[in-house]
Motif scaffolding. Sequence first.
Motif, PDB file in Angstrom:
ATOM      1  N   ALA A  63     -34.834 -28.965  19.116  1.00  0.00           N
ATOM      2  CA  ALA A  63     -33.900 -27.910  19.520  1.00  0.00           C
ATOM      3  C   ALA A  63     -34.602 -26.553  19.563  1.00  0.00           C
ATOM      4  CB  ALA A  63     -32.714 -27.866  18.563  1.00  0.00           C
ATOM      5  N   LEU A  64     -35.410 -26.260  18.561  1.00  0.00           N
ATOM      6  CA  LEU A  64     -36.130 -24.981  18.549  1.00  0.00           C
ATOM      7  C   LEU A  64     -37.127 -24.878  19.697  1.00  0.00           C
ATOM      8  CD1 LEU A  64     -36.804 -24.413  14.751  1.00  0.00           C
ATOM      9  CD2 LEU A  64     -35.087 -23.326  16.214  1.00  0.00           C
ATOM     10  N   ILE A  65     -37.875 -25.944  19.940  1.00  0.00           N
ATOM     11  CA  ILE A  65     -38.851 -25.936  21.041  1.00  0.00           C
ATOM     12  C   ILE A  65     -38.142 -25.836  22.383  1.00  0.00           C
ATOM     13  CG2 ILE A  65     -40.558 -27.376  22.238  1.00  0.00           C
ATOM     14  CD1 ILE A  65     -41.407 -28.367  19.434  1.00  0.00           C
ATOM     15  N   HIS A  66     -37.032 -26.542  22.516  1.00  0.00           N
ATOM     16  CA  HIS A  66     -36.267 -26.503  23.767  1.00  0.00           C
ATOM     17  C   HIS A  66     -35.732 -25.091  24.029  1.00  0.00           C
ATOM     18  CE1 HIS A  66     -33.668 -29.281  26.455  1.00  0.00           C
ATOM     19  NE2 HIS A  66     -33.852 -28.133  27.045  1.00  0.00           N
ATOM     20  N   LEU A  67     -35.206 -24.445  22.998  1.00  0.00           N
ATOM     21  CA  LEU A  67     -34.704 -23.076  23.157  1.00  0.00           C
ATOM     22  C   LEU A  67     -35.846 -22.105  23.468  1.00  0.00           C
ATOM     23  CD1 LEU A  67     -32.025 -22.956  20.345  1.00  0.00           C
ATOM     24  CD2 LEU A  67     -31.619 -22.838  22.808  1.00  0.00           C
ATOM     25  N   TRP A  68     -36.997 -22.291  22.819  1.00  0.00           N
ATOM     26  CA  TRP A  68     -38.138 -21.411  23.084  1.00  0.00           C
ATOM     27  C   TRP A  68     -38.631 -21.580  24.519  1.00  0.00           C
ATOM     28  CZ3 TRP A  68     -43.402 -22.690  23.893  1.00  0.00           C
ATOM     29  CH2 TRP A  68     -44.238 -21.587  23.977  1.00  0.00           C
ATOM     30  N   PHE A  77     -34.137 -31.113  14.945  1.00  0.00           N
ATOM     31  CA  PHE A  77     -34.127 -29.661  14.741  1.00  0.00           C
ATOM     32  C   PHE A  77     -35.340 -29.017  15.410  1.00  0.00           C
ATOM     33  CE2 PHE A  77     -35.197 -25.920  12.144  1.00  0.00           C
ATOM     34  CZ  PHE A  77     -34.045 -25.176  12.377  1.00  0.00           C
ATOM     35  N   ALA A  78     -36.510 -29.627  15.251  1.00  0.00           N
ATOM     36  CA  ALA A  78     -37.716 -29.092  15.889  1.00  0.00           C
ATOM     37  C   ALA A  78     -37.596 -29.152  17.410  1.00  0.00           C
ATOM     38  CB  ALA A  78     -38.944 -29.882  15.413  1.00  0.00           C
ATOM     39  N   SER A  85     -36.442 -20.004  27.203  1.00  0.00           N
ATOM     40  CA  SER A  85     -36.530 -18.550  27.354  1.00  0.00           C
ATOM     41  C   SER A  85     -37.862 -18.112  27.947  1.00  0.00           C
ATOM     42  CB  SER A  85     -36.321 -17.869  25.999  1.00  0.00           C
ATOM     43  OG  SER A  85     -37.377 -18.200  25.125  1.00  0.00           O
ATOM     44  N   CYS A 112     -29.362 -26.611  26.775  1.00  0.00           N
ATOM     45  CA  CYS A 112     -30.161 -26.970  25.594  1.00  0.00           C
ATOM     46  C   CYS A 112     -29.285 -27.549  24.492  1.00  0.00           C
ATOM     47  CB  CYS A 112     -30.902 -25.754  25.058  1.00  0.00           C
ATOM     48  SG  CYS A 112     -32.115 -25.076  26.162  1.00  0.00           S
TER      49      CYS A 112
END
Length: 116
Positions: A30-35, A27-28, A38, A90
């Motif tokens: 995924a969030l870092i990858h999405l951030w 989960f972390a 962008s 992602c």
Amino acid sequence: MRLGQPDSRSSHWTIALSEQRFYFLLFAFALIHLWLSSWLAPSEDELYYWCWSRNLQWSYFDHAPLVAFLIAASTWILGDSLLAIRFFACIGGVAILWLLSTLTESKRMLGLLFFC
């Protein structure tokens, strides 16, 4: 300890904790990858595929059309942004890690894939 006997020092709780830790890292990740997707500047290939998505065709000179269709779908939903161009890449990376975790018993070694 003889071969075939379970180790009395380990329990199902240690396995559950390692799985919980793996899913937390997933989960972390995924969030870092999405951030990061962008925030970082786009590459030439990403812009090339984005240009394809602006004028969809059934086939392109050097690739199949799936990349263009996915980018077109994500830019239609999220607008013209870097996150929209990279969204399905992602999600695909996270989905592959999740699929690998369902196929393996021990999640301890899969944690190394986050750093590759």
